[in-house]
Write an enzyme that holds these catalytic residues in place. Structure first.
Site, mmCIF file in Angstrom:
data_model
loop_
_atom_site.group_PDB
_atom_site.id
_atom_site.type_symbol
_atom_site.label_atom_id
_atom_site.label_comp_id
_atom_site.label_asym_id
_atom_site.label_seq_id
_atom_site.Cartn_x
_atom_site.Cartn_y
_atom_site.Cartn_z
ATOM 1 N N CYS A 2 21.046 -24.280 3.610
ATOM 2 C CA CYS A 2 22.329 -24.781 4.052
ATOM 3 C C CYS A 2 23.367 -24.658 2.945
ATOM 4 C CB CYS A 2 22.201 -26.253 4.465
ATOM 5 S SG CYS A 2 20.871 -26.572 5.631
ATOM 6 N N ARG A 50 24.745 -26.546 8.163
ATOM 7 C CA ARG A 50 23.315 -26.379 8.385
ATOM 8 C C ARG A 50 22.944 -25.025 8.968
ATOM 9 N NH1 ARG A 50 19.050 -29.119 12.564
ATOM 10 N NH2 ARG A 50 17.170 -28.685 11.339
ATOM 11 N N GLU A 76 14.268 -25.343 1.006
ATOM 12 C CA GLU A 76 13.019 -25.637 1.697
ATOM 13 C C GLU A 76 12.018 -26.193 0.691
ATOM 14 O OE1 GLU A 76 12.876 -25.344 4.873
ATOM 15 O OE2 GLU A 76 14.500 -23.942 5.320
ATOM 16 N N LEU A 258 11.126 -8.295 3.643
ATOM 17 C CA LEU A 258 11.957 -7.198 3.145
ATOM 18 C C LEU A 258 11.046 -6.241 2.398
ATOM 19 C CD1 LEU A 258 14.880 -9.407 1.794
ATOM 20 C CD2 LEU A 258 14.719 -8.294 4.042
ATOM 21 N N SER A 374 10.884 -12.051 0.312
ATOM 22 C CA SER A 374 11.294 -10.971 -0.572
ATOM 23 C C SER A 374 10.375 -10.891 -1.789
ATOM 24 C CB SER A 374 12.739 -11.212 -1.033
ATOM 25 O OG SER A 374 13.076 -10.385 -2.134
#
Length: 609
Positions: A2, A50, A76, A258, A374
């Protein structure tokens, strides 16, 4: 994931300034396209945008426990399920399934020590109503950005500088030190370009109350003896990597990886695909490529081969649903795209298609997934860059990445002579280098080789990686995409950091530990591939477009960019044959264009001389 913003003022009634906190929060709508909210009391105002990832209906912010604390949070926490169970046993009751509520209750239980319990990427601010204090906390590696700006009676803060600059109290001033670090790229601790603004440094708590501002570092890279043998070390890396990837696949939205075709992203891809296959799911993968790049590829000092063949091998092995995002020179040189990247980064980074291609890749990925894993940071953790294995670089008394790739090529030749003399970039870099190496902790009896390599690794993990993490966060969040970086898990970083260099290169190659630990999920071609850096277009059409745009700026007699850059130098570059331009020369044009648009968008007041 966020965007957060806030204003603490002990001398104002902030309930009368709702429009200001709304404006600050609104600058980061791209970071949080799903929802917005604010929490305002006389002394403090908190704002939040958010991007919903976990508990889509229940994770709204700001989140508060009445009379106790209120929080805005970005990021997170990957071990929130275990923490929730522990806190429940301690009597806490939860109204949502979000990790945000777990972090808030963790603070109510443990106070500042909550940081010792968290595994993840995060930047959050808590207003503790019990003690009238603001606590700002950033993750150990600096994955999530966080800035603050002290005022006469409190502080402003935000995920990005733009949120702070939206407050009338913040001045858009850039002084000599701001310019020095912009051009030197040493990642000086706390630097934020704008005078009076600072980064909340990684692994740091910043507490603000009526007595002032205090900072505390809660984690650092300490030297410790590594007692595991080769087989045990490889097994430990495999165990950690597997656990990390499994944790970082948790989300209530579509995920992907990715994939560049290098060892790092391929290892993540293989581990993620295997985990999802256990659940009957198929992994999505995405790669960036350039029009006709494979057919017309030319090897250079940092790239021996094109990525595409290796990407096909990995996608074929794991059976992923793969998409190549193919870009052409017109897209990469589009001024509108450059403006979006500039707005995302709040500074004229001057990295050209390194940045625009990343932004365009993320924009395309966001149409299919909200979370992407990634391979960023593996080179810093495992010692993968080519210069780690170049004795001349290792023995050189400066930051290893400076001058070793076009990404960090020297600004000095492009600057006006008076600016170059005032800034004294070599002197600044020397000072920063001495400061950085003084922070390295060594073991008694450590060999000279291990001392050198520990220093090099420390520089990369505390300086260089932060440049790359910031770049990736800004480009991804500009399109509302959450990018997770498994190689930045602090458990892996700590373990590998203290592994002797001989073990990190036990097979005579770079990243030996990672290669062996993940070989079970890699095709042979990738397992044996030599390190290749993030791709860049080799199409002369891109350079030609930059030259034309530079000529348009040169036609402006009072263009502010030439208060810093040398006009004659720009004129010479704009007349070169684009097919023969070096990467360094092309980066020079990108820097002119970035600075031009930065002056136009931000109208900074320069204070130096």
């Amino acid at each position: 994931m966020c965007g957060i913003a806030g204003w603490l003022s002990f001398d104002r009634d902030l309930t009368q300034h709702r429009e200001v906190i709304d404006a600050m929060t609104g600058t980061m709508a791209c970071r949080g396209p799903d929802d917005s909210g604010s929490w305002i009391r006389p002394d403090v105002a908190l704002g939040h945008r958010r991007l919903a990832i976990i508990d889509l209906p229940g994770g709204r912010q700001p989140m508060a426990e009445t009379g106790l604390a209120a929080m805005v949070y970005s990021g997170e926490v990957y071990n929130f399920t275990e923490l929730r169970a522990e806190l429940s046993q301690r009597g806490h009751r939860f109204a949502t399934d979000s990790d945000t509520e777990v972090v808030l209750h963790g603070y109510l239980e443990w106070g500042d020590a909550v940081v010792d319990h968290l595994n993840g990427m995060y930047a959050f601010a808590i207003w503790d109503e019990r003690e009238d204090k603001l606590v700002m906390i950033r993750d150990r590696m600096g994955i999530k950005p966080f800035y603050y700006y002290p005022t006469s009676d409190g502080v402003l803060f935000g995920s990005e500088p733009k949120a702070i600059l939206a407050n009338p109290l913040a001045r858009k001033v850039v002084d000599a030190d701001g310019l020095r670090e912009l051009m030197a790229q040493t990642k000086a601790p706390g630097w934020a370009l704008w005078k009076g603004m600072y980064e909340v440094e990684p692994a740091t708590l910043v507490t603000v109350d009526r007595s002032g501002i205090r900072r505390r570092t809660y984690w650092q890279l300490d030297a410790a003896r590594h007692l595991d043998d080769q087989e045990t070390t490889v097994g430990k890396v495999r165990e950690l990597m597997t656990d990390i990837v499994h944790r970082q696949l948790i989300a209530d939205v579509p995920r992907c990886v990715l994939l560049s075709g290098g060892l790092d992203s391929s290892a993540i891809t293989g581990l993620a695909a295997a985990r999802l296959a256990e659940r009957g799911e198929r992994l999505r993968t995405f790669s960036v490529d350039f029009f006709s790049q494979e057919e017309n590829f030319r090897a250079d000092e940092v790239r021996d081969t094109p990525d595409s063949p290796f990407i096909r091998d990995v996608a074929g092995l794991v059976g992923s649903e793969h998409r190549d995002i193919v870009l052409n020179p017109a897209e990469l040189s589009d001024p509108e795209v450059r403006l979006k990247v500039l707005a995302a980064r709040d500074m004229p980074a001057g990295l050209g298609d390194f940045d625009t291609s990343l932004y365009l890749l993320f924009k395309a990925v966001r149409q299919h997934s909200t979370v992407a894993l990634s391979g960023e940071s593996a080179d810093e953790v495992f010692g993968g860059y080519r210069w780690f294995h170049d004795d001349a670089v290792v023995d050189s008394p400066t930051f290893p990445w400076l001058g070793r790739m076009s990404l960090t090529s020297d600004w000095a030749p492009s600057l006006r002579a008076d600016v170059r003399a005032t800034l004294d970039l070599p002197g600044y870099i020397g000072d920063q280098y001495r400061t950085a190496i003084a922070q390295v902790d060594h073991l008694d009896g450590e060999s000279e080789q291990d001392r050198k390599m520990r220093t090099i690794c420390h520089l990369h993990l505390t300086r260089f990686v932060r440049i790359l993490l910031d770049r990736k966060d800004r480009a991804s969040m500009a399109v509302g995409l959450e990018v997770r970086v498994p190689f930045c898990d602090h458990r892996l970083v700590e373990y590998v950091y203290n592994t002797p260099w001989a073990l990190k290169t036990f097979d005579g190659r770079e990243k030996s530990l990672l290669r062996r630990a993940t070989e079970h999920v890699l095709p042979p071609s990738v397992r044996d591939r030599v390190k290749s850096v993030y791709p860049s277009t080799q199409d002369p059409g891109y350079a030609a477009a930059l030259q034309q745009q530079t000529k348009e700026i040169l036609a402006e007699p009072d263009a502010p960019v030439f208060s810093l850059m040398d006009r004659g130098w720009a004129e010479r570059l704009s007349e070169l044959d684009p097919a023969t331009m070096s990467a360094t020369q092309r980066i020079g044009l990108d820097r002119i264009l970035d600075l031009h648009y930065w002056f136009d968008r931000y109208s900074p007041e320069l204070q130096f001389g």
